[in-house]
Design an enzyme around this catalytic site. Sequence first.
Site, mmCIF file in Angstrom:
data_model
loop_
_atom_site.group_PDB
_atom_site.id
_atom_site.type_symbol
_atom_site.label_atom_id
_atom_site.label_comp_id
_atom_site.label_asym_id
_atom_site.label_seq_id
_atom_site.Cartn_x
_atom_site.Cartn_y
_atom_site.Cartn_z
ATOM 1 N N LYS A 35 0.813 -1.159 0.079
ATOM 2 C CA LYS A 35 0.104 -0.137 0.065
ATOM 3 C C LYS A 35 0.864 1.193 -0.063
ATOM 4 O O LYS A 35 2.310 1.086 0.305
ATOM 5 C CB LYS A 35 -1.097 0.069 1.401
ATOM 6 C CG LYS A 35 -0.008 -0.057 2.453
ATOM 7 C CD LYS A 35 -0.964 -0.403 3.669
ATOM 8 C CE LYS A 35 -0.177 -0.405 4.923
ATOM 9 N NZ LYS A 35 -0.790 -0.936 6.027
ATOM 10 N N ARG A 130 -10.577 -0.285 14.471
ATOM 11 C CA ARG A 130 -10.154 0.582 13.369
ATOM 12 C C ARG A 130 -11.304 0.162 12.202
ATOM 13 O O ARG A 130 -12.145 0.840 11.587
ATOM 14 C CB ARG A 130 -8.705 0.602 13.219
ATOM 15 C CG ARG A 130 -8.228 1.359 11.939
ATOM 16 C CD ARG A 130 -6.826 1.594 11.994
ATOM 17 N NE ARG A 130 -6.410 0.201 11.354
ATOM 18 C CZ ARG A 130 -5.059 -0.024 10.752
ATOM 19 N NH1 ARG A 130 -4.106 0.769 10.971
ATOM 20 N NH2 ARG A 130 -4.867 -0.988 10.217
ATOM 21 N N TYR A 244 15.713 30.404 8.378
ATOM 22 C CA TYR A 244 14.658 31.232 8.909
ATOM 23 C C TYR A 244 14.669 31.393 10.466
ATOM 24 O O TYR A 244 14.755 30.344 11.055
ATOM 25 C CB TYR A 244 13.418 30.301 8.261
ATOM 26 C CG TYR A 244 13.362 30.563 7.159
ATOM 27 C CD1 TYR A 244 12.954 31.760 6.416
ATOM 28 C CD2 TYR A 244 12.969 29.412 6.101
ATOM 29 C CE1 TYR A 244 12.715 32.030 5.183
ATOM 30 C CE2 TYR A 244 12.838 29.506 4.837
ATOM 31 C CZ TYR A 244 12.673 30.600 4.269
ATOM 32 O OH TYR A 244 12.364 30.910 2.682
ATOM 33 N N MET A 292 12.190 24.512 2.643
ATOM 34 C CA MET A 292 11.289 23.668 1.746
ATOM 35 C C MET A 292 12.171 22.891 0.976
ATOM 36 O O MET A 292 12.017 21.602 0.473
ATOM 37 C CB MET A 292 10.322 24.581 0.818
ATOM 38 C CG MET A 292 9.330 23.766 -0.108
ATOM 39 S SD MET A 292 8.540 24.990 -1.140
ATOM 40 C CE MET A 292 7.408 25.932 -0.242
HETATM 41 C C1 LIG Z 1 -0.299 -1.844 6.780
HETATM 42 C C2 LIG Z 1 -1.074 -3.163 7.168
HETATM 43 C C3 LIG Z 1 -0.080 -4.123 7.507
HETATM 44 C C4 LIG Z 1 1.499 -4.332 7.108
HETATM 45 O O1 LIG Z 1 1.793 -3.848 8.463
HETATM 46 P P1 LIG Z 1 3.444 -3.613 8.946
HETATM 47 O O2 LIG Z 1 3.450 -2.983 10.308
HETATM 48 O O3 LIG Z 1 4.084 -2.450 7.938
HETATM 49 O O4 LIG Z 1 4.014 -4.964 8.416
HETATM 50 C C5 LIG Z 1 -1.010 -5.565 7.493
HETATM 51 N N1 LIG Z 1 -1.959 -5.415 7.715
HETATM 52 C C6 LIG Z 1 -2.846 -4.373 7.816
HETATM 53 C C7 LIG Z 1 -4.251 -4.578 8.131
HETATM 54 C C8 LIG Z 1 -2.216 -2.984 7.777
HETATM 55 O O5 LIG Z 1 -3.065 -1.940 7.440
#
Ligand SMILES: *Cc1c(COP(=O)(O)O)cnc(C)c1O
Length: 347
Positions: A35, A130, A244, A292
């Site tokens: 992802k 979640r 800055y 930046m």
């Molecule tokens: C992002 C995610 C993972 C991977 O988790 P890592 O800690 O990066 O290994 C696995 N399962 C779910 C549901 C996630 O959201």
Amino acid sequence: MSTANLTIDLDALVANWRALDAASDGGVETAAVVKANGYGLGAARVSRALARAGARQFFVAVAEEGAAIRDALGPDVAIYVFSGHMAGDTDMISDLGLIPMLNSVEQLLRHFESLPAHPFGIQLDTGMNRLGMEPAEWAAVRDIALAQHPMMIMSHLACADEPNHAMNARQLRAFRQMTDDCGVPRSLSATGGILLGRAFHFDLTRPGIGLYGGAPFAAAKPVVTLDVPVIQTRTVTAGETVGYGNTWTAQTDTQVATVAAGYADGLIRAMGPKGMLFSGRTACKILGRVSMDLITVDITALDEVPKSLSLLGPEQGVDTLAGAAGTIGYEILTSLGGRYNRRYTGG
Ligand SMILES: *Cc1c(COP(=O)(O)O)cnc(C)c1O
């Protein structure tokens, strides 16, 4: 040329996947979480390297992210979508052959009505609150769901990076209570869960961060190096300020290098106060605020002006840099900007 060089070592990525794969029994499959554009490192390149190494199952957060993976890997791999089946996703799920992890009764009904017979998985909530169906919801629909043969049932651990946290055993117990007699392949563990041991592995593991070289996979090979060119140097005399807001004042004469990357490249301003860049093994402190496009660095300790300074490399990994900025390796990686000269090695 003054763009920084971001190098992504695909051999190290593959070695990390193999090591996490070897951490569970032969009967357990190891997927790959790609992802957020492969944690910022390029979903297509990353997933192609992992597929060549033997990964056959991939996870993305949202359906749109599935397109790059399907494009890169063709029809023979499974692509699961954590966010499930949202309104508007139906054509994408169908055309790209994605497998939504259904998170609610609403998603279950949407999926069965719009794409009956299309593969799906189930995500259960075991306490993180979640994503996923709660125990009562699951109890209400499980017979209907199981009759349609889900590809997989999964849940996610909230505290897996803390091996002694009581939440791990609590979630394991809840997951088993909800799924022990389902007869469907199960998945509970991301990187942290894999390291908790066999009881957490079930049929499929889902590592993300460990593949990319981050904690809690302490034995991970580093995957990313980032070298930032020096554009200009000057002597700042005692009493003068840098950057800055005049937040840094020279106490003694100081050699200052200005390097070509900043917060627009994901090098967040929080790196300013404690951050370091390296020349070989010599640490060089960040002076004043991160701009930046530029960072100012103390190179007084160096004998020569280097062509570039290293922000990620052998002397400083993503977790060390993250620690200096008060964040986590995940955030450093996924923030890496679009302006770098990106180079892939190995794979
Ligand atoms: C992002 C995610 C993972 C991977 O988790 P890592 O800690 O990066 O290994 C696995 N399962 C779910 C549901 C996630 O959201």
